[in-house]
Motif scaffolding. Structure first.
Motif, mmCIF file in Angstrom:
data_model
loop_
_atom_site.group_PDB
_atom_site.id
_atom_site.type_symbol
_atom_site.label_atom_id
_atom_site.label_comp_id
_atom_site.label_asym_id
_atom_site.label_seq_id
_atom_site.Cartn_x
_atom_site.Cartn_y
_atom_site.Cartn_z
ATOM 1 N N GLY A 55 0.832 -1.207 0.000
ATOM 2 C CA GLY A 55 0.000 0.000 0.000
ATOM 3 C C GLY A 55 0.861 1.249 0.000
ATOM 4 N N GLY A 56 0.261 2.343 0.372
ATOM 5 C CA GLY A 56 0.969 3.617 0.323
ATOM 6 C C GLY A 56 1.654 3.996 1.615
ATOM 7 N N ALA A 57 2.067 3.016 2.418
ATOM 8 C CA ALA A 57 2.717 3.326 3.693
ATOM 9 C C ALA A 57 4.068 4.002 3.456
ATOM 10 C CB ALA A 57 2.914 2.064 4.506
ATOM 11 N N SER A 58 4.370 4.981 4.295
ATOM 12 C CA SER A 58 5.669 5.653 4.189
ATOM 13 C C SER A 58 6.767 4.712 4.679
ATOM 14 C CB SER A 58 5.664 6.934 5.023
ATOM 15 O OG SER A 58 5.679 6.612 6.406
ATOM 16 N N VAL A 59 7.984 5.115 4.412
ATOM 17 C CA VAL A 59 9.140 4.326 4.840
ATOM 18 C C VAL A 59 9.148 4.189 6.362
ATOM 19 C CG1 VAL A 59 11.660 4.290 4.962
ATOM 20 C CG2 VAL A 59 10.528 4.918 2.833
ATOM 21 N N ILE A 65 5.999 -0.624 11.720
ATOM 22 C CA ILE A 65 5.090 -1.762 11.818
ATOM 23 C C ILE A 65 5.867 -3.072 11.706
ATOM 24 C CG2 ILE A 65 4.432 -1.944 9.366
ATOM 25 C CD1 ILE A 65 2.052 -2.410 12.294
ATOM 26 N N PHE A 66 6.843 -3.131 10.810
ATOM 27 C CA PHE A 66 7.617 -4.358 10.627
ATOM 28 C C PHE A 66 8.426 -4.680 11.880
ATOM 29 C CE2 PHE A 66 10.441 -7.410 8.695
ATOM 30 C CZ PHE A 66 9.626 -8.034 7.764
ATOM 31 N N LEU A 67 9.043 -3.677 12.462
ATOM 32 C CA LEU A 67 9.853 -3.898 13.664
ATOM 33 C C LEU A 67 8.989 -4.212 14.882
ATOM 34 C CD1 LEU A 67 12.663 -1.246 13.166
ATOM 35 C CD2 LEU A 67 12.784 -3.716 12.790
ATOM 36 N N LYS A 68 7.783 -3.647 14.940
ATOM 37 C CA LYS A 68 6.869 -3.997 16.036
ATOM 38 C C LYS A 68 6.452 -5.450 15.938
ATOM 39 C CE LYS A 68 4.908 0.505 17.122
ATOM 40 N NZ LYS A 68 3.707 1.360 17.094
ATOM 41 N N GLU A 87 13.898 1.339 3.766
ATOM 42 C CA GLU A 87 14.229 2.609 3.111
ATOM 43 C C GLU A 87 14.327 2.443 1.602
ATOM 44 O OE1 GLU A 87 17.830 4.096 4.893
ATOM 45 O OE2 GLU A 87 16.854 4.404 6.837
ATOM 46 N N ASN A 88 14.776 1.263 1.188
ATOM 47 C CA ASN A 88 14.926 0.993 -0.240
ATOM 48 C C ASN A 88 13.702 0.302 -0.840
ATOM 49 O OD1 ASN A 88 17.580 2.100 -0.460
ATOM 50 N ND2 ASN A 88 18.358 0.284 0.576
ATOM 51 N N GLY A 89 12.660 0.119 -0.028
ATOM 52 C CA GLY A 89 11.437 -0.515 -0.519
ATOM 53 C C GLY A 89 11.621 -1.975 -0.878
#
Length: 182
Positions: A55-59, A65-68, A87-89
């Motif tokens: 989706g359009g989630a920011s970096v 969310i991934f680290l949580k 950061e690099n998507g």
């Protein structure tokens, strides 16, 4: 798929080189990194996470969310690695990173997983003999992954990486049938 494999290669190599360097101080560094990458790869495969990352989630949101979700499963270096990938998507490439890291580890340790398929379960003596013969032929430590498939009829099908040795009766019968058609 091949695009993600290409994208994953430098990340896997960087992670492996870092783990290898760290292994001079910490004996299980390579194994720890493999465990972290496998865990992060499983998280990145989750449908909810895939939807969120696609989706359009920011970096910053992707990182948070991934680290949580990963929580304490990642060391500080592992968290930094995930942040760089975010950061690099490239978080969706984590499964390929883990796979390539595992291959680098096997290459470094001179080990190989060999899939062996037979019609019946092999005895311990036959497994030892087969393992010794394969180690000699492949010049690596061999880890056997044995499967039973009655359709093999008799004999063995051995697959180690790209190499396949098909000594099954089923294969011989198929070749005979093909030869008789001409």
């Amino acid at each position: 798929m091949s695009e993600l494999t290409t994208v994953a290669r430098p990340y896997a190599k960087a992670a492996f080189d870092f783990a290898l360097e760290k292994s001079a101080v910490e004996a299980d560094a390579i194994e720890s990194w493999l465990e972290m990458l496998v865990f992060a790869a499983e998280v990145s495969k989750d449908d909810t996470i895939v939807g969120y990352l696609s989706g359009g989630a920011s970096v910053v949101q992707s990182q948070e969310i991934f680290l949580k979700v990963c929580g304490e499963q990642l060391s500080s270096e592992g968290q930094n690695f995930v942040k760089i990938m975010a950061e690099n998507g490239r978080l969706l490439a984590l499964p390929q990173v883990a796979t390539q890291f595992s291959e680098l580890k096997a290459e470094y340790e001179k080990t190989i997983v060999v899939d062996v398929t037979s019609a019946v379960e092999l005895t311990e003596d036959k497994l030892i003999t087969l393992s010794a013969a394969l180690e000699k032929r492949l010049a690596r430590k061999v880890q056997l992954n044995c499967n039973v498939d009655a359709s093999v009829v008799s004999g063995l099908v051995i697959q180690a990486g790209d190499m396949v040795i098909d000594g099954s009766v089923k294969n011989k019968l198929n070749r005979l049938a093909t030869a008789m058609q001409f």
